[in-house]
Design a protein around this motif. Structure first.
Motif, short mmCIF file in Angstrom:
data_model
loop_
_atom_site.label_atom_id
_atom_site.label_comp_id
_atom_site.label_asym_id
_atom_site.label_seq_id
_atom_site.Cartn_x
_atom_site.Cartn_y
_atom_site.Cartn_z
N LEU A 7 0.85 -1.18 0.00
CA LEU A 7 0.00 0.00 0.00
C LEU A 7 0.89 1.24 0.00
N HIS A 8 0.34 2.34 -0.53
CA HIS A 8 1.07 3.60 -0.52
C HIS A 8 0.15 4.69 -0.01
N SER A 9 0.68 5.56 0.82
CA SER A 9 -0.02 6.74 1.29
C SER A 9 0.69 7.97 0.76
N TYR A 16 3.42 0.43 2.90
CA TYR A 16 3.11 -0.61 3.87
C TYR A 16 3.09 -1.94 3.11
N HIS A 30 -7.44 -1.71 6.81
CA HIS A 30 -6.43 -0.64 6.86
C HIS A 30 -7.08 0.74 6.79
N LYS A 38 -2.07 0.55 15.04
CA LYS A 38 -1.54 0.01 13.79
C LYS A 38 -0.93 1.13 12.93
N THR A 40 -1.02 1.77 9.78
CA THR A 40 -1.83 2.39 8.74
C THR A 40 -2.89 3.34 9.29
N SER A 41 -3.05 3.43 10.60
CA SER A 41 -4.02 4.39 11.16
C SER A 41 -3.52 5.82 11.04
N LYS A 42 -2.26 6.01 10.67
CA LYS A 42 -1.67 7.34 10.57
C LYS A 42 -2.15 8.11 9.34
N LYS A 44 -5.39 8.03 5.97
CA LYS A 44 -6.64 7.44 5.45
C LYS A 44 -6.64 7.35 3.93
N TRP A 46 -4.61 5.29 1.99
CA TRP A 46 -3.86 4.13 1.51
C TRP A 46 -4.48 3.60 0.23
#
Length: 96
Positions: A7-9, A16, A30, A38, A40-42, A44, A46
């Motif tokens: 995944l990419h943010s 991730y 996620h 977790k 990925t909670s940093k 939204k 992703w």
């Protein structure tokens, strides 16, 4: 189907790497889980950046571990740029 996903943010400019047998369910987790511990909670935002379909769970876990051990954005970006890397990973971990 077992697969390794990346995944990419854009917000975090981070990747991730994970393993799953149900990508839709995992992506939902996620994006919408209330677990603040977790990683990925940093963010939204992703999005699925890349995925590798594997023959077995063991193979997928070995490839996931390999990618994580590389600790490199460039390596992850090269997975898309050079599809032969994925093919070599599948072959390397075929008998896991």
């Amino acid at each position: 189907m077992d697969l390794v996903y990346i995944l990419h943010s854009a917000t975090l400019n981070r990747f991730y790497i994970g393993y799953t047998s149900d990508l839709d369910l995992r992506l939902e987790f996620h994006l919408n889980s209330n677990e603040t511990r977790k990683f990925t909670s940093k963010a939204k935002d992703w999005e699925i950046y890349f995925k590798i379909e594997c023959d077995t769970k063991t193979q997928a876990l070995a490839i996931e571990k390999h990618i994580k051990e590389m600790k490199s954005k460039i390596y992850i970006e090269n997975l898309i740029r050079y599809p032969e890397i994925s093919i070599k990973l599948i072959e390397k971990y075929k008998d896991c």
